[in-house]
Design a protein around this motif. Structure first.
Motif, short mmCIF file in Angstrom:
data_model
loop_
_atom_site.label_atom_id
_atom_site.label_comp_id
_atom_site.label_asym_id
_atom_site.label_seq_id
_atom_site.Cartn_x
_atom_site.Cartn_y
_atom_site.Cartn_z
N GLN A 29 0.84 -1.21 0.00
CA GLN A 29 0.00 0.00 0.00
C GLN A 29 0.87 1.25 0.00
N THR A 30 0.24 2.39 -0.26
CA THR A 30 0.93 3.67 -0.25
C THR A 30 1.21 4.10 1.18
N VAL A 31 2.40 4.62 1.42
CA VAL A 31 2.76 5.11 2.75
C VAL A 31 3.21 6.57 2.66
N HIS A 32 3.00 7.28 3.76
CA HIS A 32 3.34 8.69 3.85
C HIS A 32 4.09 8.96 5.15
N CYS A 131 -7.10 5.19 6.19
CA CYS A 131 -5.68 5.18 6.56
C CYS A 131 -5.52 4.76 8.02
N ILE A 132 -4.36 4.20 8.30
CA ILE A 132 -3.93 4.04 9.68
C ILE A 132 -2.64 4.83 9.83
N GLY A 133 -2.43 5.39 10.98
CA GLY A 133 -1.24 6.17 11.22
C GLY A 133 -0.67 5.88 12.59
N ALA A 134 0.64 6.04 12.71
CA ALA A 134 1.32 5.90 14.00
C ALA A 134 2.16 7.15 14.22
N VAL A 147 3.56 8.49 10.48
CA VAL A 147 3.67 7.68 9.27
C VAL A 147 2.32 7.00 9.08
N SER A 148 1.90 6.86 7.82
CA SER A 148 0.59 6.26 7.58
C SER A 148 0.64 5.27 6.44
N ILE A 149 -0.35 4.40 6.45
CA ILE A 149 -0.62 3.48 5.36
C ILE A 149 -2.00 3.86 4.85
N ALA A 171 7.78 0.65 11.82
CA ALA A 171 8.33 1.69 10.95
C ALA A 171 8.39 3.03 11.68
N ALA A 172 7.35 3.35 12.45
CA ALA A 172 7.33 4.61 13.20
C ALA A 172 8.49 4.68 14.19
N ARG A 173 8.77 3.57 14.87
CA ARG A 173 9.90 3.54 15.81
C ARG A 173 11.21 3.75 15.06
N SER A 174 11.36 3.08 13.92
CA SER A 174 12.59 3.23 13.14
C SER A 174 12.76 4.66 12.65
N LEU A 175 11.68 5.26 12.18
CA LEU A 175 11.75 6.64 11.71
C LEU A 175 12.13 7.59 12.83
N GLY A 176 11.63 7.33 14.03
CA GLY A 176 11.95 8.17 15.17
C GLY A 176 13.43 8.21 15.48
N THR A 177 14.12 7.11 15.26
CA THR A 177 15.57 7.09 15.52
C THR A 177 16.32 7.93 14.48
N LEU A 178 15.69 8.24 13.37
CA LEU A 178 16.34 9.02 12.30
C LEU A 178 16.09 10.51 12.41
#
Length: 180
Positions: A29-32, A131-134, A147-149, A171-178
């Motif tokens: 799916q598309t992610v943002h 959508c779902i988002g975290a 981040v969302s799907i 994915a949200a946890r990984s993005l947070g470390t960046l």
């Protein structure tokens, strides 16, 4: 928008792109990724799924916070006075018949989002889009965005979308470390 784009470039753009691409590939799916900017959030990254349809969203697009999965994730982690200020400034207009426009009902929804760790936009911002988002937190623990799907309702049942929550939260946890 330029400042957000530059910030994302400076904060591990390759890693951010890898996380989003992997998530999109894994769920099909598309992610943002969107970051908060005042009373809104702004899409800073989008990975389109290999699907026969395309989402109308685009990098640089502003999101209302009260009716999008990413936005509700942001709101759910703001201090009460800041939340009140954002809602007073931005308002809560109805985007579709499903949009929450009542402050008490939104407060209940935000409490549920905090408890479960994700939000659902069930055609609240745009008809036929679910959508779902975290939330994405920076290294200090402050919510920076989400981040969302995103899916179309006539192709992906709600239950199927909700099955993606563990991948989304990872994915949200990984993005947070960046993010700083």
């Amino acid at each position: 928008m330029l400042a957000l784009a530059e910030e994302v470039k400076a904060e591990g753009a390759a890693g951010i792109g890898d996380v989003l691409t992997t998530l999109s590939r894994d769920v099909g799916q598309t992610v943002h990724l969107a970051l908060r900017s005042g009373d809104h959030a702004i899409y800073v990254r989008k990975v389109e799924a290999d699907q026969p349809y395309r989402m109308a969203s685009r990098v640089g697009m502003r999101l209302r916070l009260h009716c999008t999965a990413i936005g509700m994730c942001v709101l759910s982690h703001l201090p009460e006075d800041e939340l009140d200020s954002v809602l007073a400034s931005a308002g809560m207009p109805a985007m579709t018949p499903n949009t929450i426009t009542d402050a008490a009902r939104l407060a209940d929804e935000l409490a549920q989002i905090r408890a479960r760790g994700y939000a659902v936009d069930d055609e609240e911002n745009e008809k036929t889009i679910r959508c779902i988002g975290a939330p994405v937190f920076d290294r200090t623990g402050a919510v920076r965005g989400g981040v969302s799907i995103s899916t179309v309702t006539f192709l992906v049942p709600r239950e199927d979308l909700l099955s993606f929550v563990p991948a989304l939260q990872s994915a949200a946890r990984s993005l947070g470390t960046l993010l700083k």
